[in-house]
Design an enzyme around this catalytic site. Sequence first.
Site, PDB file in Angstrom:
ATOM      1  N   HIS A 184      -9.875  -2.822   0.928  1.00 38.99           N
ATOM      2  CA  HIS A 184     -10.693  -1.613   1.074  1.00 38.99           C
ATOM      3  C   HIS A 184     -11.985  -1.687   0.263  1.00 38.99           C
ATOM      4  O   HIS A 184     -12.339  -0.759  -0.461  1.00 38.99           O
ATOM      5  CB  HIS A 184      -9.894  -0.362   0.695  1.00 38.99           C
ATOM      6  CG  HIS A 184     -10.369   0.867   1.411  1.00 38.99           C
ATOM      7  ND1 HIS A 184      -9.527   1.878   1.819  1.00 38.99           N
ATOM      8  CD2 HIS A 184     -11.608   1.256   1.804  1.00 38.99           C
ATOM      9  CE1 HIS A 184     -10.223   2.828   2.417  1.00 38.99           C
ATOM     10  NE2 HIS A 184     -11.492   2.472   2.424  1.00 38.99           N
ATOM     11  N   ASP A 193       0.835  -1.198   0.000  1.00 42.37           N
ATOM     12  CA  ASP A 193       0.000   0.000   0.000  1.00 42.37           C
ATOM     13  C   ASP A 193       0.872   1.252   0.000  1.00 42.37           C
ATOM     14  O   ASP A 193       1.712   1.430   0.881  1.00 42.37           O
ATOM     15  CB  ASP A 193      -0.892  -0.020   1.252  1.00 42.37           C
ATOM     16  CG  ASP A 193      -2.060   0.953   1.164  1.00 42.37           C
ATOM     17  OD1 ASP A 193      -1.860   2.059   0.653  1.00 42.37           O
ATOM     18  OD2 ASP A 193      -3.163   0.604   1.613  1.00 42.37           O
ATOM     19  N   GLN A 194       0.663   2.089  -0.991  1.00 44.58           N
ATOM     20  CA  GLN A 194       1.279   3.419  -1.024  1.00 44.58           C
ATOM     21  C   GLN A 194       2.794   3.341  -1.254  1.00 44.58           C
ATOM     22  O   GLN A 194       3.557   4.130  -0.710  1.00 44.58           O
ATOM     23  CB  GLN A 194       0.948   4.183   0.268  1.00 44.58           C
ATOM     24  CG  GLN A 194       0.992   5.704   0.120  1.00 44.58           C
ATOM     25  CD  GLN A 194       0.233   6.418   1.212  1.00 44.58           C
ATOM     26  OE1 GLN A 194      -0.989   6.288   1.311  1.00 44.58           O
ATOM     27  NE2 GLN A 194       0.919   7.182   2.027  1.00 44.58           N
ATOM     28  N   ASP A 246      -0.960  -0.294  -4.725  1.00 47.90           N
ATOM     29  CA  ASP A 246      -2.197   0.333  -5.197  1.00 47.90           C
ATOM     30  C   ASP A 246      -1.953   1.743  -5.717  1.00 47.90           C
ATOM     31  O   ASP A 246      -2.638   2.211  -6.624  1.00 47.90           O
ATOM     32  CB  ASP A 246      -3.272   0.324  -4.105  1.00 47.90           C
ATOM     33  CG  ASP A 246      -2.852   1.002  -2.806  1.00 47.90           C
ATOM     34  OD1 ASP A 246      -1.666   1.328  -2.644  1.00 47.90           O
ATOM     35  OD2 ASP A 246      -3.724   1.185  -1.935  1.00 47.90           O
ATOM     36  N   HIS A 247      -1.005   2.463  -5.158  1.00 47.38           N
ATOM     37  CA  HIS A 247      -0.625   3.817  -5.587  1.00 47.38           C
ATOM     38  C   HIS A 247       0.683   4.156  -4.887  1.00 47.38           C
ATOM     39  O   HIS A 247       1.243   3.305  -4.179  1.00 47.38           O
ATOM     40  CB  HIS A 247      -1.710   4.851  -5.246  1.00 47.38           C
ATOM     41  CG  HIS A 247      -2.122   4.829  -3.813  1.00 47.38           C
ATOM     42  ND1 HIS A 247      -1.342   5.338  -2.799  1.00 47.38           N
ATOM     43  CD2 HIS A 247      -3.227   4.320  -3.214  1.00 47.38           C
ATOM     44  CE1 HIS A 247      -1.940   5.157  -1.641  1.00 47.38           C
ATOM     45  NE2 HIS A 247      -3.084   4.520  -1.857  1.00 47.38           N
ATOM     46  N   CYS A 268      -6.652   4.711  -2.194  1.00 49.92           N
ATOM     47  CA  CYS A 268      -6.751   3.277  -1.886  1.00 49.92           C
ATOM     48  C   CYS A 268      -7.940   2.582  -2.535  1.00 49.92           C
ATOM     49  O   CYS A 268      -7.772   1.686  -3.369  1.00 49.92           O
ATOM     50  CB  CYS A 268      -6.798   3.085  -0.374  1.00 49.92           C
ATOM     51  SG  CYS A 268      -5.264   3.527   0.465  1.00 49.92           S
TER      52      CYS A 268
END
Length: 502
Positions: free
Chosen positions: A102, A12-13, A289-290, A52
């Site tokens: 999410h 994540d991130q 995801d990003h 997210c």
Amino acid sequence: MTRPNILILMVDQLNGTLFPDGPADWLHAPNLKRLAARSTRFANAYTASPLCAPGRASFMSGQLPSRTGVYDNAAEFRSDIPTYAHHLRRAGYYTCLSGKMHFVGPDQLHGFEERLTTDIYPADFGWTPDYRKPGERIDWWYHNMGSVTGAGVAEITNQMEYDDEVAYHAKAKLYDLARGKDDRPWCVTVSFTHPHDPYVARRKYWDLYEDCEHLLPQVGDLGYDNHDPHAKRIFDANDWRNFDITEEDIRKSRRAYFANISYLDDKLGEILEVLETTRQEAIILFVSDHGDMLGERGLWFKMNFYEGSARVPLMVAAPGMEPGRIDTPVSTIDVTPTLGELAGVDMAEIAPWTDGTSLVSLANGTERTAPVLMEYAAEASYAPLVSMRYGKWKYNRCALDPDQLFDLDADPHEMTNLADHPDHQGTVQSLRAKSQARWDLDRFDAEVRASQARRWVVYEALRQGGYYPWDYQPLQKASERYMRNHMNLDNLEESQRFPRGE
């Protein structure tokens, strides 16, 4: 046909610029580096949306947010949207999720046959932005800069507790699959919340970066008045005026972020070790995801189309995909059709439900010229933003803002907007025409506003009286675990052992 097992490792991130060709040399990530050496490495992979829930819904479905309706972190992911879990399960796969995805709404599976943990974030409509109130901060859930000023060391946090659990259940499931009780091929998705802020790390990983030369961003804070309009909106949403960000805060935040990449590397190493020691073969896909801006330009977190926020690592280790670096821009929405092709699913069954394109042929030398598309219509925006990565160009458009055009070959830090430059008007006009053909921004805006307004009504109603949340409750059948009286002890001991005894 024999279908391959698939292991998806999601984080994540994670800023994709730190993965120019696998993990940057200076990152302490030996397991990811070993995985990179046998993977097709997509150096210019982008999220479909730099937040997210929208990014993950697009990753799972292969569709942009304007098709899924998952515009923000409180938008429902509808049950009738096919995901890679649906496509694979329909083809005979056992599909399983350990960790975060999410999902918002009452469907908390979206094609997964089994889910081993709950999610780390809420599943209801409480985080809904409101375009009717531009500039309003929702203090109890909007990001603020406390993640930066509070950076440092801790041995346990909410996020660490979650990811420790995610890894534990993933390893247990892989051991269980090795015992051979289910002869179906499997697709296991393991999804962590790190290195997402808060920027807090365990001492053993923090100490790895004591002498790191990358603790300050390459482009420092430009000053509020020198930012583009959307960046200013992000600063305001992050409540920047109420925080005094020092150089030491920046160093500590980036150090903890890098440390958490190493923490994740250990977790991934444990999972891959189970796969190896149980002699299970699987396609392995690693993705985020990003990204995270990490203080570049003074920006933190995500929510924009700059490289730090929008670019992600993407690596695939699979038979039929040559290891090596691919520079062609690709998207996380390409993952669903890629998994389908690798699994031998009829691509005609997937094509109507995806905006993406399989990456298998690209890994083997086929050229690709289609632009990569991105959308953002969530917190800190007042109207939808859209972006195209087309060759070396990135073109951004929003009804509220001047156009942006960046030459990423000549200007990798996106410091010079060429949209008004006389020498580039042909490029601007061409990309604007492509963007207008793809997106009707007035319609997009109206659909987002209608969705937000509906959700505000529903959320406020459902919080009155009895509250029945949609948060996923993992099922535990205690009467089927370990040894119970309806089981034969000899059979149990033999079946639960891997490898089997003599």
